[in-house]
Design a protein around this motif. Structure first.
Motif, PDB file in Angstrom:
ATOM      1  N   GLN A 111       0.831  -1.219   0.000  1.00  9.78           N
ATOM      2  CA  GLN A 111       0.000   0.000   0.000  1.00  9.78           C
ATOM      3  C   GLN A 111       0.859   1.261   0.000  1.00  9.78           C
ATOM      4  O   GLN A 111       1.905   1.312   0.654  1.00  9.78           O
ATOM      5  CB  GLN A 111      -0.913   0.011   1.230  1.00  9.78           C
ATOM      6  N   ASN A 112       0.384   2.275  -0.706  1.00 11.39           N
ATOM      7  CA  ASN A 112       1.102   3.544  -0.645  1.00 11.39           C
ATOM      8  C   ASN A 112       0.529   4.402   0.491  1.00 11.39           C
ATOM      9  O   ASN A 112      -0.510   4.104   1.072  1.00 11.39           O
ATOM     10  CB  ASN A 112       1.119   4.261  -2.005  1.00 11.39           C
ATOM     11  N   LEU A 113       1.270   5.473   0.789  1.00  6.75           N
ATOM     12  CA  LEU A 113       0.932   6.277   1.965  1.00  6.75           C
ATOM     13  C   LEU A 113      -0.405   7.005   1.798  1.00  6.75           C
ATOM     14  O   LEU A 113      -1.143   7.175   2.782  1.00  6.75           O
ATOM     15  CB  LEU A 113       2.082   7.268   2.228  1.00  6.75           C
ATOM     16  N   THR A 114      -0.741   7.405   0.591  1.00  6.10           N
ATOM     17  CA  THR A 114      -2.044   8.055   0.373  1.00  6.10           C
ATOM     18  C   THR A 114      -3.171   7.109   0.761  1.00  6.10           C
ATOM     19  O   THR A 114      -4.122   7.506   1.461  1.00  6.10           O
ATOM     20  CB  THR A 114      -2.230   8.450  -1.114  1.00  6.10           C
TER      21      THR A 114
ATOM     22  N   CYS B  60       1.624   9.297  -2.894  1.00  4.91           N
ATOM     23  CA  CYS B  60       1.131   8.182  -3.714  1.00  4.91           C
ATOM     24  C   CYS B  60       2.282   7.398  -4.327  1.00  4.91           C
ATOM     25  O   CYS B  60       2.079   6.328  -4.885  1.00  4.91           O
ATOM     26  CB  CYS B  60       0.156   8.663  -4.786  1.00  4.91           C
ATOM     27  N   LEU B  61       3.517   7.930  -4.234  1.00  4.57           N
ATOM     28  CA  LEU B  61       4.692   7.186  -4.704  1.00  4.57           C
ATOM     29  C   LEU B  61       5.557   6.734  -3.525  1.00  4.57           C
ATOM     30  O   LEU B  61       6.714   6.358  -3.698  1.00  4.57           O
ATOM     31  CB  LEU B  61       5.536   8.040  -5.662  1.00  4.57           C
ATOM     32  N   SER B  62       5.002   6.811  -2.296  1.00 11.25           N
ATOM     33  CA  SER B  62       5.757   6.383  -1.119  1.00 11.25           C
ATOM     34  C   SER B  62       5.108   5.134  -0.560  1.00 11.25           C
ATOM     35  O   SER B  62       3.895   5.119  -0.318  1.00 11.25           O
ATOM     36  CB  SER B  62       5.732   7.468  -0.033  1.00 11.25           C
ATOM     37  N   LEU B  63       5.887   4.103  -0.324  1.00 16.47           N
ATOM     38  CA  LEU B  63       5.332   2.936   0.360  1.00 16.47           C
ATOM     39  C   LEU B  63       4.994   3.339   1.793  1.00 16.47           C
ATOM     40  O   LEU B  63       5.809   3.953   2.488  1.00 16.47           O
ATOM     41  CB  LEU B  63       6.351   1.794   0.374  1.00 16.47           C
ATOM     42  N   ALA B  64       3.805   2.973   2.237  1.00 17.68           N
ATOM     43  CA  ALA B  64       3.412   3.298   3.606  1.00 17.68           C
ATOM     44  C   ALA B  64       4.372   2.653   4.604  1.00 17.68           C
ATOM     45  O   ALA B  64       4.634   3.210   5.678  1.00 17.68           O
ATOM     46  CB  ALA B  64       1.978   2.826   3.860  1.00 17.68           C
ATOM     47  N   ALA B  65       4.922   1.502   4.239  1.00 22.16           N
ATOM     48  CA  ALA B  65       5.846   0.816   5.152  1.00 22.16           C
ATOM     49  C   ALA B  65       7.046   1.704   5.493  1.00 22.16           C
ATOM     50  O   ALA B  65       7.593   1.615   6.593  1.00 22.16           O
ATOM     51  CB  ALA B  65       6.321  -0.495   4.518  1.00 22.16           C
ATOM     52  N   PHE B  66       7.439   2.572   4.555  1.00 22.61           N
ATOM     53  CA  PHE B  66       8.580   3.447   4.811  1.00 22.61           C
ATOM     54  C   PHE B  66       8.241   4.544   5.819  1.00 22.61           C
ATOM     55  O   PHE B  66       9.126   5.247   6.294  1.00 22.61           O
ATOM     56  CB  PHE B  66       9.073   4.087   3.507  1.00 22.61           C
ATOM     57  N   ALA B  67       6.967   4.721   6.127  1.00 27.86           N
ATOM     58  CA  ALA B  67       6.578   5.758   7.089  1.00 27.86           C
ATOM     59  C   ALA B  67       6.787   5.300   8.528  1.00 27.86           C
ATOM     60  O   ALA B  67       6.684   6.110   9.466  1.00 27.86           O
ATOM     61  CB  ALA B  67       5.112   6.142   6.882  1.00 27.86           C
TER      62      ALA B  67
END
Lengths: 159, 286
Positions: free
Chosen positions: A25-28, A64-71
Protein backbone atom coordinates in the motif's frame (compact mmCIF):
# COMPACT_ATOMS: atom_id res chain seq x y z
CA UNK A 1 9.71 -8.90 9.48
CA UNK A 2 8.53 -10.38 6.19
CA UNK A 3 5.10 -11.22 4.87
CA UNK A 4 2.60 -9.11 3.01
CA UNK A 5 1.26 -7.22 6.03
CA UNK A 6 2.81 -5.41 8.96
CA UNK A 7 2.03 -2.92 11.70
CA UNK A 8 3.63 0.50 11.46
CA UNK A 9 3.73 3.24 14.10
CA UNK A 10 4.31 6.90 13.42
CA UNK A 11 3.38 10.40 14.56
CA UNK A 12 0.44 11.74 12.55
CA UNK A 13 -0.40 15.42 12.95
CA UNK A 14 1.16 15.38 16.42
CA UNK A 15 -0.46 12.16 17.63
CA UNK A 16 1.23 8.75 18.02
CA UNK A 17 -0.65 6.25 15.86
CA UNK A 18 -0.39 2.67 14.62
CA UNK A 19 -1.80 1.06 11.49
CA UNK A 20 -2.03 -2.45 10.14
CA UNK A 21 -1.05 -2.09 6.49
CA UNK A 22 -0.40 -4.11 3.37
CA UNK A 23 3.25 -3.80 2.40
CA UNK A 24 2.13 -2.98 -1.14
CA UNK A 25 0.00 0.00 0.00
CA UNK A 26 1.10 3.54 -0.64
CA UNK A 27 0.93 6.28 1.96
CA UNK A 28 -2.04 8.06 0.37
CA UNK A 29 -4.12 4.88 0.61
CA UNK A 30 -3.22 4.30 4.26
CA UNK A 31 -3.99 7.89 5.27
CA UNK A 32 -7.40 7.55 3.64
CA UNK A 33 -8.33 3.98 4.61
CA UNK A 34 -6.85 3.75 8.11
CA UNK A 35 -7.27 7.35 9.28
CA UNK A 36 -10.06 8.86 7.18
CA UNK A 37 -7.79 11.67 6.03
CA UNK A 38 -8.71 12.62 2.47
CA UNK A 39 -6.79 15.92 2.12
CA UNK A 40 -3.98 14.11 0.31
CA UNK A 41 -5.52 12.52 -2.77
CA UNK A 42 -4.04 10.61 -5.65
CA UNK A 43 -4.57 12.39 -8.94
CA UNK A 44 -1.86 11.93 -11.57
CA UNK A 45 -0.29 8.99 -9.74
CA UNK A 46 3.11 9.91 -11.17
CA UNK A 47 4.58 12.58 -8.92
CA UNK A 48 3.74 15.44 -11.29
CA UNK A 49 0.62 17.06 -9.82
CA UNK A 50 1.30 17.39 -6.10
CA UNK A 51 -2.28 16.61 -4.98
CA UNK A 52 -1.01 13.87 -2.63
CA UNK A 53 1.66 16.04 -0.95
CA UNK A 54 2.31 15.34 2.75
CA UNK A 55 5.26 16.26 4.94
CA UNK A 56 7.36 13.33 6.15
CA UNK A 57 9.86 14.35 8.82
CA UNK A 58 9.32 17.93 7.70
CA UNK A 59 9.95 17.27 4.00
CA UNK A 60 7.32 17.40 1.29
CA UNK A 61 6.89 14.05 -0.44
CA UNK A 62 4.64 12.53 -3.07
CA UNK A 63 2.64 10.20 -0.82
CA UNK A 64 1.13 8.18 -3.71
CA UNK A 65 4.69 7.19 -4.70
CA UNK A 66 5.76 6.38 -1.12
CA UNK A 67 5.33 2.94 0.36
CA UNK A 68 3.41 3.30 3.61
CA UNK A 69 5.85 0.82 5.15
CA UNK A 70 8.58 3.45 4.81
CA UNK A 71 6.58 5.76 7.09
CA UNK A 72 7.27 3.51 10.08
CA UNK A 73 8.89 5.59 12.83
CA UNK A 74 8.46 8.90 11.01
CA UNK A 75 6.55 12.09 11.70
CA UNK A 76 3.83 12.86 9.15
CA UNK A 77 1.95 16.12 8.79
CA UNK A 78 -1.04 16.46 6.50
CA UNK A 79 -3.27 19.41 5.62
CA UNK A 80 -5.70 18.27 8.35
CA UNK A 81 -3.08 19.04 11.02
CA UNK A 82 -2.21 22.52 9.85
CA UNK A 83 -4.90 24.53 11.64
CA UNK A 84 -4.71 25.01 15.40
CA UNK A 85 -8.28 24.10 16.39
CA UNK A 86 -10.45 26.68 14.64
CA UNK A 87 -7.50 28.97 13.91
CA UNK A 88 -6.24 28.51 10.39
CA UNK A 89 -2.53 28.64 9.58
CA UNK A 90 -1.17 31.76 7.82
CA UNK A 91 -0.87 29.76 4.59
CA UNK A 92 -4.52 28.65 4.77
CA UNK A 93 -5.71 32.19 5.54
CA UNK A 94 -3.67 33.57 2.64
CA UNK A 95 -5.15 31.12 0.13
CA UNK A 96 -8.68 32.03 1.22
CA UNK A 97 -8.08 35.80 1.24
CA UNK A 98 -6.54 35.82 -2.25
CA UNK A 99 -9.07 33.34 -3.68
CA UNK A 100 -6.22 31.07 -4.74
CA UNK A 101 -8.42 28.16 -5.79
CA UNK A 102 -11.69 27.31 -7.46
CA UNK A 103 -12.49 23.63 -7.02
CA UNK A 104 -9.95 23.16 -4.22
CA UNK A 105 -8.77 19.71 -5.23
CA UNK A 106 -5.10 20.69 -5.51
CA UNK A 107 -5.17 23.19 -2.63
CA UNK A 108 -3.89 20.95 0.22
CA UNK A 109 -0.80 20.16 -1.84
CA UNK A 110 -0.19 23.80 -2.74
CA UNK A 111 -0.60 24.89 0.88
CA UNK A 112 1.81 22.28 2.22
CA UNK A 113 4.36 23.17 -0.46
CA UNK A 114 3.90 26.86 0.42
CA UNK A 115 4.58 26.07 4.07
CA UNK A 116 7.76 24.21 3.18
CA UNK A 117 8.91 26.92 0.77
CA UNK A 118 8.46 29.63 3.42
CA UNK A 119 10.18 27.47 6.04
CA UNK A 120 13.21 27.29 3.71
CA UNK A 121 13.00 30.76 2.23
CA UNK A 122 10.83 33.30 4.13
CA UNK A 123 10.95 35.94 1.36
CA UNK A 124 10.90 34.15 -2.00
CA UNK A 125 10.75 36.14 -5.23
CA UNK A 126 7.88 35.44 -7.65
CA UNK A 127 10.32 33.46 -9.79
CA UNK A 128 11.36 31.36 -6.78
CA UNK A 129 7.70 30.77 -5.90
CA UNK A 130 6.86 29.64 -9.42
CA UNK A 131 9.91 27.40 -9.60
CA UNK A 132 9.24 25.80 -6.21
CA UNK A 133 5.61 25.12 -7.05
CA UNK A 134 6.30 23.87 -10.59
CA UNK A 135 5.57 20.32 -9.41
CA UNK A 136 1.99 21.22 -8.43
CA UNK A 137 -0.76 21.49 -10.99
CA UNK A 138 -3.96 23.53 -10.65
CA UNK A 139 -6.36 22.57 -13.40
CA UNK A 140 -8.62 25.53 -12.58
CA UNK A 141 -5.66 27.76 -13.42
CA UNK A 142 -5.49 29.85 -10.24
CA UNK A 143 -1.73 30.24 -10.62
CA UNK A 144 -1.66 34.05 -10.50
CA UNK A 145 -3.68 34.05 -7.26
CA UNK A 146 -1.55 31.23 -5.84
CA UNK A 147 1.61 33.32 -6.29
CA UNK A 148 -0.16 36.19 -4.49
CA UNK A 149 -1.22 33.79 -1.74
CA UNK A 150 2.35 32.66 -1.15
CA UNK A 151 3.51 36.28 -0.90
CA UNK A 152 0.68 37.07 1.53
CA UNK A 153 1.40 33.97 3.60
CA UNK A 154 5.02 35.11 3.89
CA UNK A 155 3.85 38.50 5.21
CA UNK A 156 1.40 36.88 7.64
CA UNK A 157 4.08 34.58 9.01
CA UNK A 158 6.32 37.57 9.77
CA UNK A 159 3.56 39.58 11.43
CA UNK B 1 -0.43 -2.97 -6.74
CA UNK B 2 0.60 -6.63 -6.55
CA UNK B 3 1.58 -8.18 -3.21
CA UNK B 4 5.26 -8.47 -2.33
CA UNK B 5 7.52 -8.84 0.68
CA UNK B 6 9.78 -6.07 1.94
CA UNK B 7 13.17 -6.60 3.59
CA UNK B 8 14.89 -3.71 5.34
CA UNK B 9 18.51 -4.72 5.98
CA UNK B 10 20.69 -2.54 8.20
CA UNK B 11 23.89 -2.80 6.16
CA UNK B 12 25.02 -2.69 2.55
CA UNK B 13 26.58 -6.16 2.85
CA UNK B 14 23.37 -7.61 4.23
CA UNK B 15 21.41 -5.96 1.42
CA UNK B 16 23.69 -7.40 -1.25
CA UNK B 17 23.17 -10.87 0.27
CA UNK B 18 19.43 -10.55 -0.30
CA UNK B 19 19.80 -9.72 -4.00
CA UNK B 20 20.73 -11.87 -6.99
CA UNK B 21 20.05 -15.58 -6.44
CA UNK B 22 18.20 -14.73 -3.22
CA UNK B 23 15.52 -13.14 -5.39
CA UNK B 24 15.35 -9.61 -3.98
CA UNK B 25 15.27 -6.43 -6.05
CA UNK B 26 16.64 -3.22 -4.55
CA UNK B 27 14.62 -0.08 -3.80
CA UNK B 28 16.09 3.22 -2.60
CA UNK B 29 13.93 6.36 -2.76
CA UNK B 30 11.34 4.31 -4.60
CA UNK B 31 10.04 6.89 -7.08
CA UNK B 32 10.87 4.94 -10.24
CA UNK B 33 10.19 1.55 -8.62
CA UNK B 34 6.73 2.69 -7.50
CA UNK B 35 5.90 4.01 -10.97
CA UNK B 36 6.95 0.70 -12.53
CA UNK B 37 5.04 -1.37 -9.95
CA UNK B 38 1.90 0.74 -10.30
CA UNK B 39 1.82 0.15 -14.03
CA UNK B 40 2.63 -3.53 -13.54
CA UNK B 41 5.77 -3.53 -15.69
CA UNK B 42 7.80 -4.49 -12.60
CA UNK B 43 6.40 -7.14 -10.27
CA UNK B 44 9.06 -8.22 -7.79
CA UNK B 45 8.20 -10.84 -5.18
CA UNK B 46 10.55 -9.28 -2.72
CA UNK B 47 11.89 -5.75 -2.43
CA UNK B 48 15.09 -5.03 -0.52
CA UNK B 49 14.98 -1.51 0.89
CA UNK B 50 18.32 0.27 1.12
CA UNK B 51 16.92 3.00 3.36
CA UNK B 52 18.32 1.57 6.57
CA UNK B 53 21.86 0.78 5.44
CA UNK B 54 24.81 2.63 6.99
CA UNK B 55 24.49 6.42 6.92
CA UNK B 56 27.90 6.78 5.22
CA UNK B 57 26.15 5.88 1.96
CA UNK B 58 24.02 9.00 2.14
CA UNK B 59 26.85 11.43 2.76
CA UNK B 60 28.63 13.99 0.62
CA UNK B 61 32.33 14.57 1.20
CA UNK B 62 35.55 15.75 -0.42
CA UNK B 63 38.45 13.31 -0.41
CA UNK B 64 42.09 14.26 0.19
CA UNK B 65 42.54 15.12 -3.50
CA UNK B 66 39.50 17.36 -3.51
CA UNK B 67 37.35 14.92 -5.50
CA UNK B 68 33.67 14.93 -4.73
CA UNK B 69 32.38 11.69 -3.23
CA UNK B 70 28.63 11.25 -3.16
CA UNK B 71 27.05 8.32 -1.32
CA UNK B 72 24.62 6.52 -3.60
CA UNK B 73 21.76 6.87 -1.09
CA UNK B 74 22.09 10.67 -0.99
CA UNK B 75 18.77 12.31 -1.93
CA UNK B 76 19.02 14.61 -4.95
CA UNK B 77 17.75 17.56 -2.93
CA UNK B 78 20.71 17.29 -0.56
CA UNK B 79 23.08 17.26 -3.54
CA UNK B 80 21.27 20.33 -4.92
CA UNK B 81 21.85 22.23 -1.65
CA UNK B 82 25.40 21.05 -0.95
CA UNK B 83 28.12 23.72 -0.84
CA UNK B 84 30.74 21.06 -1.69
CA UNK B 85 28.83 20.06 -4.83
CA UNK B 86 28.40 23.71 -5.83
CA UNK B 87 32.16 24.25 -5.41
CA UNK B 88 33.44 21.18 -7.29
CA UNK B 89 30.64 20.60 -9.81
CA UNK B 90 28.34 23.62 -10.11
CA UNK B 91 26.87 22.14 -13.31
CA UNK B 92 25.33 19.41 -11.13
CA UNK B 93 23.76 22.01 -8.85
CA UNK B 94 22.41 23.89 -11.87
CA UNK B 95 21.01 20.72 -13.48
CA UNK B 96 18.89 20.06 -10.37
CA UNK B 97 16.74 23.11 -11.02
CA UNK B 98 14.95 21.40 -13.87
CA UNK B 99 15.23 17.82 -12.63
CA UNK B 100 11.66 16.73 -11.80
CA UNK B 101 10.31 18.69 -8.81
CA UNK B 102 11.16 19.43 -5.17
CA UNK B 103 9.12 16.52 -3.77
CA UNK B 104 10.76 13.98 -6.04
CA UNK B 105 14.22 15.43 -5.36
CA UNK B 106 13.52 15.17 -1.61
CA UNK B 107 13.15 11.41 -1.97
CA UNK B 108 14.92 10.17 -5.12
CA UNK B 109 18.54 9.09 -4.59
CA UNK B 110 21.61 9.52 -6.78
CA UNK B 111 22.22 5.76 -6.93
CA UNK B 112 18.65 5.02 -7.94
CA UNK B 113 18.71 7.78 -10.53
CA UNK B 114 21.71 6.07 -12.19
CA UNK B 115 20.83 2.39 -11.64
CA UNK B 116 17.37 2.91 -13.15
CA UNK B 117 19.09 3.13 -16.55
CA UNK B 118 16.47 5.46 -17.98
CA UNK B 119 18.03 7.54 -20.78
CA UNK B 120 15.67 10.46 -20.13
CA UNK B 121 17.18 11.30 -16.74
CA UNK B 122 19.35 14.37 -16.35
CA UNK B 123 22.43 13.41 -14.36
CA UNK B 124 23.80 10.58 -16.54
CA UNK B 125 24.99 12.91 -19.34
CA UNK B 126 26.21 15.46 -16.78
CA UNK B 127 28.25 12.86 -14.86
CA UNK B 128 29.59 11.32 -18.09
CA UNK B 129 30.77 14.76 -19.25
CA UNK B 130 32.44 15.31 -15.86
CA UNK B 131 34.22 11.94 -16.22
CA UNK B 132 32.67 10.69 -12.99
CA UNK B 133 33.05 7.09 -11.84
CA UNK B 134 31.13 4.65 -9.66
CA UNK B 135 32.17 2.45 -6.78
CA UNK B 136 30.11 -0.71 -7.17
CA UNK B 137 29.75 -3.20 -4.30
CA UNK B 138 29.08 -6.91 -4.73
CA UNK B 139 29.52 -10.11 -2.64
CA UNK B 140 33.08 -10.39 -3.99
CA UNK B 141 34.10 -6.86 -3.02
CA UNK B 142 34.20 -3.52 -4.81
CA UNK B 143 35.00 -2.41 -8.34
CA UNK B 144 35.17 0.99 -9.95
CA UNK B 145 33.70 1.83 -13.34
CA UNK B 146 33.30 5.04 -15.33
CA UNK B 147 29.69 6.27 -15.35
CA UNK B 148 29.79 6.14 -19.16
CA UNK B 149 30.20 2.32 -18.97
CA UNK B 150 27.09 1.85 -16.79
CA UNK B 151 24.45 2.11 -19.50
CA UNK B 152 23.93 -0.88 -21.79
CA UNK B 153 20.43 -0.36 -23.20
CA UNK B 154 17.03 1.07 -22.41
CA UNK B 155 16.56 0.48 -18.63
CA UNK B 156 19.55 -1.86 -18.83
CA UNK B 157 22.83 -1.39 -16.97
CA UNK B 158 26.16 -3.16 -16.56
CA UNK B 159 25.32 -3.96 -12.91
CA UNK B 160 24.96 -7.63 -12.00
CA UNK B 161 21.76 -8.53 -10.08
CA UNK B 162 23.73 -8.66 -6.82
CA UNK B 163 25.67 -5.44 -7.36
CA UNK B 164 24.81 -2.04 -5.90
CA UNK B 165 26.22 1.41 -6.61
CA UNK B 166 27.87 2.49 -3.34
CA UNK B 167 29.39 5.82 -4.30
CA UNK B 168 29.80 8.28 -7.14
CA UNK B 169 33.15 10.06 -7.56
CA UNK B 170 33.33 13.37 -9.44
CA UNK B 171 36.96 14.28 -10.07
CA UNK B 172 38.06 17.75 -9.05
CA UNK B 173 39.01 19.86 -12.05
CA UNK B 174 39.20 23.53 -11.09
CA UNK B 175 39.96 24.68 -14.65
CA UNK B 176 36.97 22.91 -16.15
CA UNK B 177 33.92 24.70 -17.51
CA UNK B 178 30.69 22.84 -18.00
CA UNK B 179 27.08 23.29 -19.04
CA UNK B 180 23.95 21.17 -19.21
CA UNK B 181 20.98 22.00 -21.41
CA UNK B 182 17.74 20.11 -21.80
CA UNK B 183 14.84 20.59 -24.15
CA UNK B 184 11.29 19.49 -23.49
CA UNK B 185 8.75 19.59 -26.30
CA UNK B 186 5.34 19.14 -24.64
CA UNK B 187 5.47 20.91 -21.27
CA UNK B 188 8.21 22.19 -18.97
CA UNK B 189 8.06 19.23 -16.60
CA UNK B 190 7.90 16.58 -19.33
CA UNK B 191 10.71 14.16 -19.98
CA UNK B 192 13.22 15.85 -22.28
CA UNK B 193 13.55 15.20 -25.99
CA UNK B 194 17.23 15.94 -25.48
CA UNK B 195 19.66 16.48 -22.62
CA UNK B 196 23.22 17.52 -23.44
CA UNK B 197 26.21 18.11 -21.19
CA UNK B 198 29.57 19.62 -22.10
CA UNK B 199 32.71 19.84 -19.97
CA UNK B 200 35.85 21.45 -21.33
CA UNK B 201 39.07 23.18 -20.45
CA UNK B 202 40.52 26.08 -22.40
CA UNK B 203 44.03 27.26 -23.13
CA UNK B 204 43.67 30.84 -24.22
CA UNK B 205 41.20 30.74 -27.09
CA UNK B 206 41.76 27.04 -27.77
CA UNK B 207 39.86 24.05 -26.45
CA UNK B 208 42.30 21.80 -24.60
CA UNK B 209 40.02 19.00 -23.38
CA UNK B 210 36.37 18.31 -24.11
CA UNK B 211 33.76 15.76 -23.13
CA UNK B 212 30.27 15.94 -24.62
CA UNK B 213 27.43 13.59 -23.62
CA UNK B 214 23.77 13.36 -24.55
CA UNK B 215 20.72 11.64 -23.13
CA UNK B 216 16.98 11.29 -23.83
CA UNK B 217 17.21 11.28 -27.65
CA UNK B 218 19.12 8.00 -27.65
CA UNK B 219 18.54 4.55 -26.10
CA UNK B 220 21.32 5.15 -23.62
CA UNK B 221 23.17 8.21 -22.41
CA UNK B 222 26.36 8.39 -24.48
CA UNK B 223 29.34 10.52 -25.47
CA UNK B 224 29.58 12.32 -28.78
CA UNK B 225 33.23 11.54 -29.42
CA UNK B 226 33.29 13.00 -32.94
CA UNK B 227 32.33 16.37 -31.47
CA UNK B 228 35.00 16.08 -28.80
CA UNK B 229 37.65 15.29 -31.43
CA UNK B 230 36.64 18.26 -33.57
CA UNK B 231 36.77 20.63 -30.61
CA UNK B 232 40.08 19.66 -29.08
CA UNK B 233 42.94 21.83 -30.30
CA UNK B 234 40.63 24.25 -32.05
CA UNK B 235 39.40 27.72 -31.20
CA UNK B 236 35.82 27.87 -29.93
CA UNK B 237 34.62 30.35 -32.55
CA UNK B 238 31.32 30.33 -34.42
CA UNK B 239 32.79 28.57 -37.47
CA UNK B 240 34.06 25.66 -35.38
CA UNK B 241 30.82 25.42 -33.42
CA UNK B 242 28.87 25.27 -36.68
CA UNK B 243 31.04 22.41 -37.93
CA UNK B 244 30.87 20.48 -34.65
CA UNK B 245 27.10 20.77 -34.63
CA UNK B 246 26.94 19.45 -38.18
CA UNK B 247 29.20 16.55 -37.20
CA UNK B 248 26.63 15.24 -34.70
CA UNK B 249 24.14 14.33 -37.40
CA UNK B 250 25.46 10.87 -38.14
CA UNK B 251 26.97 9.88 -34.81
CA UNK B 252 24.03 9.05 -32.58
CA UNK B 253 21.16 6.73 -33.49
CA UNK B 254 17.94 8.48 -32.49
CA UNK B 255 14.35 7.27 -32.61
CA UNK B 256 11.01 8.94 -33.17
CA UNK B 257 8.63 9.01 -30.22
CA UNK B 258 5.98 11.24 -28.64
CA UNK B 259 8.62 13.86 -27.89
CA UNK B 260 9.68 14.34 -31.49
CA UNK B 261 10.63 12.66 -34.74
CA UNK B 262 14.13 11.30 -35.26
CA UNK B 263 14.82 14.09 -37.77
CA UNK B 264 13.69 16.72 -35.27
CA UNK B 265 15.88 15.25 -32.54
CA UNK B 266 18.90 15.18 -34.85
CA UNK B 267 18.32 18.88 -35.47
CA UNK B 268 18.02 19.43 -31.70
CA UNK B 269 21.36 17.71 -31.17
CA UNK B 270 22.98 19.82 -33.90
CA UNK B 271 21.72 23.10 -32.47
CA UNK B 272 22.09 22.30 -28.77
CA UNK B 273 25.64 20.99 -29.15
CA UNK B 274 26.79 24.42 -30.25
CA UNK B 275 24.63 26.15 -27.61
CA UNK B 276 25.96 23.99 -24.78
CA UNK B 277 29.57 24.53 -25.84
CA UNK B 278 29.00 28.27 -26.04
CA UNK B 279 27.37 28.31 -22.60
CA UNK B 280 30.23 26.32 -21.10
CA UNK B 281 32.79 28.72 -22.60
CA UNK B 282 30.97 31.93 -21.71
CA UNK B 283 29.36 30.98 -18.42
CA UNK B 284 30.87 31.04 -14.99
CA UNK B 285 33.34 28.28 -14.27
CA UNK B 286 31.30 25.15 -13.88
Amino acid sequence: MSGHRRTITFTLNGRDVAADIGVHQNLTEVLQESFGLFGARESCGQGLCGCCTVLVDGQAVTSCLSLAAFADGSTIDTIEGLADGDTLSPEQEAFIETGAFQCGYCTPGFILMTKQLLDENPEPSDEEIMHYLSGNLCRCGAYAEIVKAVRLAGQKRKA
Amino acid sequence: MHFFELAEPASLQEAIGLLGDSGGRPVAGGTAVMLMMKTGVFQPERLVSLRKIESQYSQIRLDSEGNLRLGAMTPLRRIERSADVAAVAPVVTAAMRRLSNVRVRNVATLGGHLAHGDPHLDLPPVLIALNASLVVASPSGERTMPVEDLFRGYLETALAPDELIAEVIVPANPDQRAAYLKHTTRSAEDWPALGIAVALTLNGGTVETARVAIGAATDTPRRLTSVETMLIGNPHNDAVLQTTGDATAGEAEVHSDARGSAAYKRELIRVFTARAIRQAVEGDRA
